[in-house]
Design a protein around this motif. Sequence first.
Motif, PDB file in Angstrom:
ATOM      1  N   ILE A   1       4.241   9.359  -3.063  1.00 56.60           N
ATOM      2  CA  ILE A   1       5.630   9.088  -2.673  1.00 56.60           C
ATOM      3  C   ILE A   1       6.442   9.485  -3.785  1.00 56.60           C
ATOM      4  O   ILE A   1       6.210   9.309  -4.963  1.00 56.60           O
ATOM      5  CB  ILE A   1       5.748   7.384  -2.487  1.00 56.60           C
ATOM      6  CG1 ILE A   1       5.038   7.039  -1.498  1.00 56.60           C
ATOM      7  CG2 ILE A   1       7.426   7.401  -1.999  1.00 56.60           C
ATOM      8  CD1 ILE A   1       4.942   5.446  -1.461  1.00 56.60           C
ATOM      9  N   SER A   2       7.456  10.212  -3.476  1.00 53.02           N
ATOM     10  CA  SER A   2       8.584  10.950  -4.282  1.00 53.02           C
ATOM     11  C   SER A   2       9.880  10.356  -4.052  1.00 53.02           C
ATOM     12  O   SER A   2      10.119   9.771  -2.938  1.00 53.02           O
ATOM     13  CB  SER A   2       8.364  12.422  -4.244  1.00 53.02           C
ATOM     14  OG  SER A   2       8.974  12.681  -3.224  1.00 53.02           O
TER      15      SER A   2
ATOM     16  N   LYS B   1       4.800  -0.332  -1.353  1.00 53.63           N
ATOM     17  CA  LYS B   1       5.132   0.626  -2.011  1.00 53.63           C
ATOM     18  C   LYS B   1       6.245   1.560  -2.245  1.00 53.63           C
ATOM     19  O   LYS B   1       6.507   1.973  -3.593  1.00 53.63           O
ATOM     20  CB  LYS B   1       3.694   1.650  -1.791  1.00 53.63           C
ATOM     21  CG  LYS B   1       2.233   1.208  -2.067  1.00 53.63           C
ATOM     22  CD  LYS B   1       1.374   2.334  -1.593  1.00 53.63           C
ATOM     23  CE  LYS B   1      -0.304   1.840  -1.967  1.00 53.63           C
ATOM     24  NZ  LYS B   1      -0.291   1.866  -3.291  1.00 53.63           N
ATOM     25  N   CYS B   2       6.765   1.638  -0.941  1.00 59.06           N
ATOM     26  CA  CYS B   2       7.978   2.571  -1.086  1.00 59.06           C
ATOM     27  C   CYS B   2       9.041   1.762  -1.705  1.00 59.06           C
ATOM     28  O   CYS B   2       9.914   2.408  -2.562  1.00 59.06           O
ATOM     29  CB  CYS B   2       8.378   2.718   0.515  1.00 59.06           C
ATOM     30  SG  CYS B   2       7.391   4.094   1.090  1.00 59.06           S
ATOM     31  N   CYS B   3       9.528   0.537  -1.437  1.00 56.50           N
ATOM     32  CA  CYS B   3      10.159  -0.546  -2.202  1.00 56.50           C
ATOM     33  C   CYS B   3      10.005  -0.515  -3.564  1.00 56.50           C
ATOM     34  O   CYS B   3      10.956  -0.508  -4.139  1.00 56.50           O
ATOM     35  CB  CYS B   3      10.348  -1.693  -1.403  1.00 56.50           C
ATOM     36  SG  CYS B   3      10.650  -2.026   0.181  1.00 56.50           S
ATOM     37  N   GLN B   4       8.965  -0.476  -3.999  1.00 52.88           N
ATOM     38  CA  GLN B   4       8.629  -0.577  -5.424  1.00 52.88           C
ATOM     39  C   GLN B   4       9.147   0.703  -6.099  1.00 52.88           C
ATOM     40  O   GLN B   4      10.014   0.595  -7.268  1.00 52.88           O
ATOM     41  CB  GLN B   4       7.301  -0.925  -5.784  1.00 52.88           C
ATOM     42  CG  GLN B   4       6.562  -1.970  -5.514  1.00 52.88           C
ATOM     43  CD  GLN B   4       5.160  -2.367  -5.878  1.00 52.88           C
ATOM     44  OE1 GLN B   4       4.548  -1.308  -5.915  1.00 52.88           O
ATOM     45  NE2 GLN B   4       4.753  -3.474  -5.948  1.00 52.88           N
ATOM     46  N   LEU B   5       8.931   1.625  -5.475  1.00 48.20           N
ATOM     47  CA  LEU B   5       9.242   3.311  -6.283  1.00 48.20           C
ATOM     48  C   LEU B   5      10.889   3.140  -6.078  1.00 48.20           C
ATOM     49  O   LEU B   5      11.505   3.521  -7.141  1.00 48.20           O
ATOM     50  CB  LEU B   5       8.803   4.163  -5.296  1.00 48.20           C
ATOM     51  CG  LEU B   5       9.246   5.618  -5.812  1.00 48.20           C
ATOM     52  CD1 LEU B   5       7.945   6.389  -6.094  1.00 48.20           C
ATOM     53  CD2 LEU B   5       9.924   6.060  -4.944  1.00 48.20           C
TER      54      LEU B   5
ATOM     55  N   PRO C   1       2.876  -2.950   6.370  1.00 49.16           N
ATOM     56  CA  PRO C   1       3.644  -3.683   4.977  1.00 49.16           C
ATOM     57  C   PRO C   1       3.088  -3.207   3.699  1.00 49.16           C
ATOM     58  O   PRO C   1       3.941  -3.154   2.691  1.00 49.16           O
ATOM     59  CB  PRO C   1       3.218  -5.194   5.141  1.00 49.16           C
ATOM     60  CG  PRO C   1       2.243  -5.161   6.216  1.00 49.16           C
ATOM     61  CD  PRO C   1       2.206  -4.065   7.039  1.00 49.16           C
ATOM     62  N   SER C   2       1.854  -2.831   3.467  1.00 52.81           N
ATOM     63  CA  SER C   2       1.332  -2.266   1.920  1.00 52.81           C
ATOM     64  C   SER C   2       2.139  -1.075   1.805  1.00 52.81           C
ATOM     65  O   SER C   2       2.503  -0.907   0.513  1.00 52.81           O
ATOM     66  CB  SER C   2      -0.054  -2.257   2.031  1.00 52.81           C
ATOM     67  OG  SER C   2      -0.671  -1.283   3.148  1.00 52.81           O
TER      68      SER C   2
ATOM     69  N   GLY D   1      12.409   7.246   1.204  1.00 55.63           N
ATOM     70  CA  GLY D   1      13.372   6.821   2.229  1.00 55.63           C
ATOM     71  C   GLY D   1      12.641   6.942   3.706  1.00 55.63           C
ATOM     72  O   GLY D   1      12.640   6.164   4.238  1.00 55.63           O
ATOM     73  N   ASN D   2      12.309   8.451   4.051  1.00 57.48           N
ATOM     74  CA  ASN D   2      11.826   8.688   5.241  1.00 57.48           C
ATOM     75  C   ASN D   2      10.154   7.788   5.443  1.00 57.48           C
ATOM     76  O   ASN D   2       9.958   7.313   6.348  1.00 57.48           O
ATOM     77  CB  ASN D   2      11.463  10.121   5.393  1.00 57.48           C
ATOM     78  CG  ASN D   2      12.729  10.725   5.683  1.00 57.48           C
ATOM     79  OD1 ASN D   2      13.592  10.209   5.987  1.00 57.48           O
ATOM     80  ND2 ASN D   2      13.151  12.031   5.141  1.00 57.48           N
ATOM     81  N   VAL D   3       9.617   7.917   4.253  1.00 58.51           N
ATOM     82  CA  VAL D   3       8.042   7.268   4.264  1.00 58.51           C
ATOM     83  C   VAL D   3       8.411   5.546   4.516  1.00 58.51           C
ATOM     84  O   VAL D   3       7.840   5.201   5.266  1.00 58.51           O
ATOM     85  CB  VAL D   3       7.357   7.619   3.024  1.00 58.51           C
ATOM     86  CG1 VAL D   3       6.093   6.740   3.084  1.00 58.51           C
ATOM     87  CG2 VAL D   3       7.178   8.817   2.983  1.00 58.51           C
TER      88      VAL D   3
END
Length: 145
Positions: free
Chosen positions: A93-94, A116-120, A111-112, A99-101
């Motif tokens: 994830i970059s 991960k996306c929210c953390q990034l 949810p997992s 945002g798209n992911v």
Amino acid sequence: MEAWQEKRNLAESVTYAFDHSLWTDVELVCTNENGETLQIKAHKMMLASRSPVFEAMLFGPAADKGNTIQITTFSYEQMDLLIRFLYSEAIEISDDNAGNVLKTAHFFQVPSLVEKCCQLLQNRDLAENDVEDDDDNEEEDDNGD
């Protein structure tokens, strides 16, 4: 000769099967960012076991009993990242794709991956705020404050 399954753990084995289209039983048809129609071959059991949305699409009362699913809401690139994550729990994830992911993971109820996306995104926002705070402090120093 050594079989490909030897010396691979579960995640590595199922990812190998996905990467080499071994025993696939469903095809996701998506459009890439260049407008080309591409297919992702996968395993119904793997998709359904990792996403309640895929479970409903593949095995629910209104499921299409065919082996092809048209995906029109998300690009091939987004779906490929999602499917690879479902198989391996690994993803790159970059800032460019987070945002798209996140939208894709939220839609398919993974949810997992949402986490991960929210953390990034949260870490990125914190870093941007730190940079802005540093810039504000430098301006105050330059103004003699």
